[in-house]
Design a protein around this motif. Structure first.
Motif, PDB file in Angstrom:
ATOM      1  N   VAL A   1     -25.691  14.873 -53.264  1.00  0.00           N
ATOM      2  CA  VAL A   1     -26.482  14.862 -54.493  1.00  0.00           C
ATOM      3  C   VAL A   1     -27.819  15.561 -54.264  1.00  0.00           C
TER       4      VAL A   1
ATOM      5  N   ARG B   1     -20.571  18.504 -52.096  1.00  0.00           N
ATOM      6  CA  ARG B   1     -21.936  18.589 -51.575  1.00  0.00           C
ATOM      7  C   ARG B   1     -22.614  17.239 -51.766  1.00  0.00           C
TER       8      ARG B   1
ATOM      9  N   GLN C   1     -18.349  19.836 -56.042  1.00  0.00           N
ATOM     10  CA  GLN C   1     -18.643  20.946 -55.122  1.00  0.00           C
ATOM     11  C   GLN C   1     -18.592  20.511 -53.655  1.00  0.00           C
TER      12      GLN C   1
ATOM     13  N   LEU D   1     -25.470  14.855 -61.976  1.00  0.00           N
ATOM     14  CA  LEU D   1     -25.791  15.331 -60.619  1.00  0.00           C
ATOM     15  C   LEU D   1     -24.718  14.860 -59.628  1.00  0.00           C
ATOM     16  N   ARG D   2     -24.360  13.597 -59.707  1.00  0.00           N
ATOM     17  CA  ARG D   2     -23.371  13.033 -58.795  1.00  0.00           C
ATOM     18  C   ARG D   2     -22.004  13.676 -58.987  1.00  0.00           C
TER      19      ARG D   2
ATOM     20  N   ALA E   1     -30.962  22.564 -55.454  1.00  0.00           N
ATOM     21  CA  ALA E   1     -30.559  23.817 -56.103  1.00  0.00           C
ATOM     22  C   ALA E   1     -31.045  23.864 -57.547  1.00  0.00           C
ATOM     23  N   LEU E   2     -30.932  22.767 -58.267  1.00  0.00           N
ATOM     24  CA  LEU E   2     -31.361  22.712 -59.652  1.00  0.00           C
ATOM     25  C   LEU E   2     -32.878  22.896 -59.765  1.00  0.00           C
TER      26      LEU E   2
ATOM     27  N   THR F   1     -21.351  16.629 -60.257  1.00  0.00           N
ATOM     28  CA  THR F   1     -21.422  18.024 -59.783  1.00  0.00           C
ATOM     29  C   THR F   1     -21.352  18.071 -58.263  1.00  0.00           C
ATOM     30  N   ALA F   2     -22.054  17.166 -57.601  1.00  0.00           N
ATOM     31  CA  ALA F   2     -22.033  17.122 -56.132  1.00  0.00           C
ATOM     32  C   ALA F   2     -20.621  16.840 -55.621  1.00  0.00           C
TER      33      ALA F   2
ATOM     34  N   ASP G   1     -28.525  17.988 -52.288  1.00  0.00           N
ATOM     35  CA  ASP G   1     -28.350  19.448 -52.227  1.00  0.00           C
ATOM     36  C   ASP G   1     -28.241  20.046 -53.635  1.00  0.00           C
ATOM     37  N   VAL G   2     -27.513  19.366 -54.503  1.00  0.00           N
ATOM     38  CA  VAL G   2     -27.392  19.821 -55.894  1.00  0.00           C
ATOM     39  C   VAL G   2     -28.755  19.728 -56.576  1.00  0.00           C
TER      40      VAL G   2
END
Length: 194
Positions: free
Chosen positions: A179, A177, A175, A168-169, A185-186, A171-172, A181-182
């Protein structure tokens, strides 16, 4: 003390209004507007946008307190209510309505400055506490969402909790963004697909 405050005075007696405005001016507040009828409170608050509302009532009732609470949006401005008499239930109702200062035994000109300063200080403390409470509630909700997102990743990708959070971190960061927000979305995507 901030003397740039906009003060709305609700008082039906013209002589008392003059005395109140004089006391406020003597205390250093000059942006004052008077209102004779409490029924016009909502419209006047919308137009004048006061920082504090000073209301002088002889005998408040629950309907009046509800009207005051609704019309003045007590979360946005301090409200000082002066009454000649009260009982325990009306006092509690006034405090529940968000009144910053509830003064029994009427409005005394010699006390107006100290009461308004106290009302403003109490309002600031209450607003700060509400802000901290809101932030804590939001942090708890965010934590729940992140935990739920980690759970989804752990089930779908057969990974540990630490690995799920790391993903998660990562990916954030990738992007640009947050954490949360990700995670949102998930969780939203998982809800749509289930």
């Amino acid at each position: 003390m901030n003397h740039d405050l906009r003060i709305l005075v609700v008082e039906p007696d013209p002589d008392r209004v003059l005395g109140i405005i004089t006391a406020l001016t003597d205390a250093g507040w000059s942006d004052v507007k008077a209102l004779a009828q409490i029924s016009a409170l909502d419209r006047t608050v919308q137009e004048f946008k006061p920082d504090i509302v000073l209301i002088d009532l002889t005998n408040p009732d629950r309907d009046t307190l509800e009207h005051i609470s609704f019309a003045t949006e007590t979360s946005k401005r301090a409200v000082a209510l002066f009454v000649d008499q009260t009982d325990e239930s009306l006092t509690q109702a006034a405090l529940n309505a968000g009144v910053s200062a509830y003064v029994v035994d009427g409005l005394k000109m010699e006390r107006i400055k100290s009461v308004l300063e106290t009302a403003i200080a109490r309002f600031k403390v209450m607003r700060q506490m509400q802000s901290e409470l809101d932030a804590a509630k939001q942090a708890l909700e965010d934590r729940k969402t992140i935990d739920r997102a980690k759970g989804i990743l752990m089930r779908q990708r057969n990974m540990s909790e630490d690995e799920a959070y790391t993903l998660l971190r990562k990916t954030a960061m990738g992007q640009n963004r947050k954490v949360i927000d990700v995670a949102h979305a998930l969780v939203t995507a998982a809800d749509l697909l289930s």
